[in-house]
Design an enzyme around this catalytic site. Structure first.
Site, PDB file in Angstrom:
ATOM      1  N   HIS A  50       1.683  12.378 -16.878  1.00  0.00           N
ATOM      2  CA  HIS A  50       2.859  12.027 -16.088  1.00  0.00           C
ATOM      3  C   HIS A  50       4.143  12.556 -16.728  1.00  0.00           C
ATOM      4  O   HIS A  50       4.233  12.705 -17.942  1.00  0.00           O
ATOM      5  CB  HIS A  50       2.954  10.513 -15.923  1.00  0.00           C
ATOM      6  CG  HIS A  50       1.966   9.969 -14.948  1.00  0.00           C
ATOM      7  ND1 HIS A  50       1.369   8.734 -15.096  1.00  0.00           N
ATOM      8  CD2 HIS A  50       1.454  10.497 -13.810  1.00  0.00           C
ATOM      9  CE1 HIS A  50       0.549   8.523 -14.082  1.00  0.00           C
ATOM     10  NE2 HIS A  50       0.569   9.584 -13.292  1.00  0.00           N
ATOM     11  N   GLU A  98      -2.294  14.245  -7.780  1.00  0.00           N
ATOM     12  CA  GLU A  98      -3.578  14.007  -8.438  1.00  0.00           C
ATOM     13  C   GLU A  98      -4.263  15.305  -8.862  1.00  0.00           C
ATOM     14  O   GLU A  98      -4.984  15.341  -9.865  1.00  0.00           O
ATOM     15  CB  GLU A  98      -4.501  13.188  -7.533  1.00  0.00           C
ATOM     16  CG  GLU A  98      -3.970  11.805  -7.149  1.00  0.00           C
ATOM     17  CD  GLU A  98      -3.672  10.915  -8.347  1.00  0.00           C
ATOM     18  OE1 GLU A  98      -4.192  11.176  -9.454  1.00  0.00           O
ATOM     19  OE2 GLU A  98      -2.901   9.938  -8.174  1.00  0.00           O
ATOM     20  N   HIS A 109      -9.788  10.188  -6.840  1.00  0.00           N
ATOM     21  CA  HIS A 109     -10.028   9.030  -5.988  1.00  0.00           C
ATOM     22  C   HIS A 109      -8.738   8.559  -5.322  1.00  0.00           C
ATOM     23  O   HIS A 109      -7.675   8.537  -5.948  1.00  0.00           O
ATOM     24  CB  HIS A 109     -10.619   7.880  -6.804  1.00  0.00           C
ATOM     25  CG  HIS A 109     -11.949   8.187  -7.400  1.00  0.00           C
ATOM     26  ND1 HIS A 109     -12.554   7.381  -8.358  1.00  0.00           N
ATOM     27  CD2 HIS A 109     -12.832   9.200  -7.155  1.00  0.00           C
ATOM     28  CE1 HIS A 109     -13.734   7.902  -8.682  1.00  0.00           C
ATOM     29  NE2 HIS A 109     -13.915   8.994  -7.975  1.00  0.00           N
ATOM     30  N   GLU A 132      -4.840   2.103   1.746  1.00  0.00           N
ATOM     31  CA  GLU A 132      -3.452   2.488   1.999  1.00  0.00           C
ATOM     32  C   GLU A 132      -3.278   2.927   3.451  1.00  0.00           C
ATOM     33  O   GLU A 132      -4.220   3.346   4.117  1.00  0.00           O
ATOM     34  CB  GLU A 132      -3.032   3.631   1.072  1.00  0.00           C
ATOM     35  CG  GLU A 132      -3.052   3.302  -0.395  1.00  0.00           C
ATOM     36  CD  GLU A 132      -2.074   2.217  -0.792  1.00  0.00           C
ATOM     37  OE1 GLU A 132      -1.086   1.987  -0.063  1.00  0.00           O
ATOM     38  OE2 GLU A 132      -2.303   1.584  -1.842  1.00  0.00           O
ATOM     39  N   ASP A 171      -6.154  -1.780  -5.743  1.00  0.00           N
ATOM     40  CA  ASP A 171      -5.624  -3.127  -5.511  1.00  0.00           C
ATOM     41  C   ASP A 171      -5.041  -3.322  -4.122  1.00  0.00           C
ATOM     42  O   ASP A 171      -4.223  -4.206  -3.910  1.00  0.00           O
ATOM     43  CB  ASP A 171      -4.564  -3.451  -6.567  1.00  0.00           C
ATOM     44  CG  ASP A 171      -3.475  -2.382  -6.633  1.00  0.00           C
ATOM     45  OD1 ASP A 171      -3.543  -1.400  -5.875  1.00  0.00           O
ATOM     46  OD2 ASP A 171      -2.553  -2.541  -7.451  1.00  0.00           O
ATOM     47  N   GLY A 172      -5.445  -2.510  -3.162  1.00  0.00           N
ATOM     48  CA  GLY A 172      -4.958  -2.690  -1.805  1.00  0.00           C
ATOM     49  C   GLY A 172      -3.648  -1.967  -1.560  1.00  0.00           C
ATOM     50  O   GLY A 172      -3.142  -1.237  -2.414  1.00  0.00           O
TER      51      GLY A 172
END
Length: 349
Positions: free
Chosen positions: A280, A271, A241, A246, A223-224
């Site tokens: 998490h 990651e 990925h 970023e 999302d940018g």
């Protein structure tokens, strides 16, 4: 043949100079989340969408609730059976917000206070925390696993990794990138009996690393800037990925003017934990905590990270148990050297 000693010396000097950046780093190198203003909503598409939701609660109809619902659904707090989103802050949203607050130790009100909104808009990993809200991470829960506790089989404990051939267009220094990744993989291999070897054969690599933008074919669109920073898939998928949009930093000390810089090594270390099968953690100090602030470096595995990895794979027989000590110089040196060899550095020299 006479050139070999000179080439070896050059490699040793280069590798040791790069290895030195990994010594004795603290959990929060630049600024911890606690030091950030509670009212701040981070820049980025999500932060912009949520700016009008401060103190929103059940019964309200406010612009931005639709984006909130999409966020809660993507990370497992709202059922994926819900498809028609509106800006109505209904009972299901309140329940999902309470679940989110409970998971990360926030006051469990179901309302969007400034603290909750700041947490939601903080840059994070794109891997879901829950599965449709069914596997709640209790407030004091430590490490977690993917559903079914997948792991790499015993016959597959030397994993190869490679970069996507498309990444060369990003302008990231390839030498630094390879050395950074070698350090990140070594942090995990020093505590468990799993090793990682760089390869140029992307198609056959166990771990496939790539930078992508927006929709990139895995149903988890980026999302940018300052949104979802990266994501990875559980064993034995191996895909890792990173969001190409970023403002990635290979060295925060050198990139002092980049206020929204994201430390690439921190994200890669996180990651890789997913690639190994870890989910998490709700503990803020851990590498596997899903959130990270810009200009923050967080690369050292905590006792919780180590315990989770060792629960999956056992203990590396050479692991001494120290968490904050400098890397084992020889093992890290050979890890970096192996990565450079796979790159064909000797041929280049």
């Amino acid at each position: 043949m006479e050139r070999m000693p000179l080439i070896s010396c050059i490699l040793i000097i280069l590798s040791l100079s790069l290895i030195s950046t990994g010594k004795g780093e603290r959990f929060w190198k630049i600024s911890p989340p606690e030091a950030q203003p509670a009212e701040r909503l981070w820049r980025g598409k999500l932060g912009e969408a949520l700016t009008g939701l401060v103190n929103a609660r059940k019964g309200n109809s406010v612009k931005g609730v639709t984006e909130l619902k999409k966020y809660l659904q993507s990370f497992g707090y709202l059922s994926h059976e819900i498809h028609n989103f509106t800006d109505s802050y209904d009972a299901r949203v309140e329940s999902a917000v309470k679940l989110y607050q409970r998971s990360f130790g926030l006051p469990e009100t179901g309302n969007l206070d400034a603290q909750t909104l700041t947490q939601i808009s903080t840059p994070r990993c794109g891997v879901a925390d829950l599965i449709d809200g069914s596997s709640v991470t209790p407030r004091l829960k430590h490490f977690t696993f993917f559903h079914g506790t997948p792991r790499w089989p015993r016959r597959k404990r030397n994993l190869s990794y490679a970069f996507s051939p498309l990444d060369k267009s990003l302008g990231i220094d390839e030498f630094q990138l390879r050395t950074l990744l070698a350090r990140a993989f070594h942090r995990w291999s020093r505590v468990i009996p799993v090793t990682f070897t760089a390869t140029e054969d992307f198609e056959s690599a166990d771990v496939k690393i790539g930078f992508f933008s927006g929709n990139h074919g895995d149903s988890q669109a980026f999302d940018g800037p300052l949104g979802t920073l990266g994501h990875a898939f559980c064993p034995q998928n191996g895909r890792l990925h990173l969001d190409a949009e970023e403002q990635w930093s290979l060295n925060l000390e050198e990139d002092k003017a980049a206020i929204d810089a994201i430390d690439l090594e921190s994200i890669c270390t996180h990651e890789i934990g997913h690639v190994l099968g870890l989910g998490h953690s709700s503990l803020k100090t851990t590498v596997m905590y899903p959130f990270i602030h810009p200009r923050t470096r967080k690369v050292d595995l905590t006792a919780d990270d180590v315990s989770g990895a060792q629960a999956l794979y056992g203990i590396n027989p050479h692991y001494s148990g120290g968490l904050h000590q400098a890397f084992d110089g020889f093992s890290l040196f050979f890890a970096v050297l192996s990565s450079l060899f796979s790159w064909g550095l000797f041929i280049l020299l």
